[in-house]
Scaffold this active site. Structure first.
Site: not given
Ligand code: CP3
Length: 320
Positions: A2, A6, A15, A51, A126
């Protein structure tokens, strides 16, 4: 981990105008967001903005995002569902990801681009649970009640992910990270029986292209000696174990020349600068300098102050 997200005002600005999934599916915006942290902080590598759930949708399991996180309205329930999920053609089902890779690659200059996907186990949780789980009761009951179904599902996900990652490499990704975010809930016996075979096959298939593979087994440092058998080039280590101990456990499993990536506790960035700087130096010492990619031990918290990230980057870069 990440890198974008945000905690960045420029991300929140994008966003405000577009939903998270639409952002992932709009290459010009996704590439722009991929570059945001590089422009602001000067990191040494960028990670593709997308994602982990994107390939599940392409396999036939639609995905939505709610306030609470991802939601799959029609999760995998059993063998009958093999009728509706499939290995997909990335050029047809996820062209926006490949276009994001191409656009980001073209704009990054000398900065390498890391592509990614979920590892088979985490992706399967998932598919089965339909959301981020705490207890993984559905996943584990499929494992134990219908082991052949669980294995077929993991193999199918690994096969789909293989094509998806090879397409990212072809489009310009220069390394691949596999996120196994929830593998920490797996017992040693289940690791050997269910998770290792499809994960190792996937790692080997991607490595065959010549790009390095980073495997991140979050929460599973107790299994690192067994995890070494996946044969990755680099192991991402969460913050729960010092890097020198992680390296020793990997070596016990035969991964004597693998690099490690990590592992500053991301929560430290919510604290004062002197503590961040001090602990960054400790992580660098424990990493042993050679074969260490400095990183956080998991995703950055949305409430992280920008000054904390700036202080961390300064501390790491001045240690060189
Ligand atoms: O690092 C980066 O910039 C790359 C982008 C990235 C995202 N998701 C963007 C994201 C990467 C590499 C992921 C992988 C991801 N997605 C994982 C594995 C990484 C980890 O943390 O172990 C998982 C489990 C997911 C599934 C996922 N996506 C979840 C559980 C959530 C919600 C969690 C939260 O913090 O709200 C997301 C949403 C998500 N993926 C966001 C981002 C920037 C937030 C969404 C938003 O902008 O509202």
């Amino acid at each position: 981990m990440r890198q974008a997200g945000r905690y960045l005002p420029e991300y929140r600005e994008v966003r405000a105008k577009v939903s998270f999934l639409d952002l992932c599916k709009t290459p010009a915006l996704a590439a722009q967001v991929t570059l945001q942290p590089i422009k602001r902080f000067g990191f040494d590598a960028a990670i593709l903005f997308s994602d982990l759930l994107v390939p599940l949708e392409a396999m036939g399991l639609p995905v939505t995002f709610t306030e609470e996180g991802p939601l799959l309205p029609t999760p995998f329930k059993g063998a009958a569902d093999f009728e509706r999920i499939k290995v997909f053609d990335p050029a047809k089902e996820t062209p926006f990801v490949l276009e994001t890779v191409r656009l980001a690659r073209a704009q990054l200059g000398d900065v390498p681009l890391i592509g990614f996907a979920g590892a088979p186990f985490t992706t399967a949780t998932y598919a089965i649970e339909g959301k981020t789980s705490k207890r993984f009761a559905r996943t584990k009951s499929v494992f134990y009640r219908e082991p052949a179904v669980a294995k077929r599902l993991l193999d199918l996900i690994a096969e789909a992910t293989r094509g998806y990652l090879l397409a990212q490499v072809q489009a310009g990704a220069q390394a691949i990270q596999l996120f196994d975010s929830w593998v920490g809930v797996v017992s040693p016996a289940d690791w050997e029986e269910f998770v290792l075979p499809p994960t190792a096959a996937l790692v080997q298939a991607v490595r065959a292209t010549g790009v390095p593979v980073i495997y991140f087994p979050n929460g599973a440092t107790t299994l690192l000696d067994r995890i070494a058998a996946v044969g990755a080039d680099v192991y991402g280590i969460d913050w729960r174990l010092p890097l020198d101990e992680a390296r020793a456990r990997l070596a016990r499993g035969g991964a004597t020349s693998a690099a490690v990536q990590g592992n500053l506790d991301p929560a430290l960035l919510l604290g004062p600068t002197d503590r961040i700087t001090q602990q960054a130096a400790e992580v660098i010492r424990q990493g042993g300098r050679r074969g260490h990619v400095f990183n956080l031990g998991h995703g950055i918290y949305p409430e992280t102050p920008l000054e904390s990230v700036e202080a961390l980057v300064r501390a790491v870069q001045s240690a060189e």
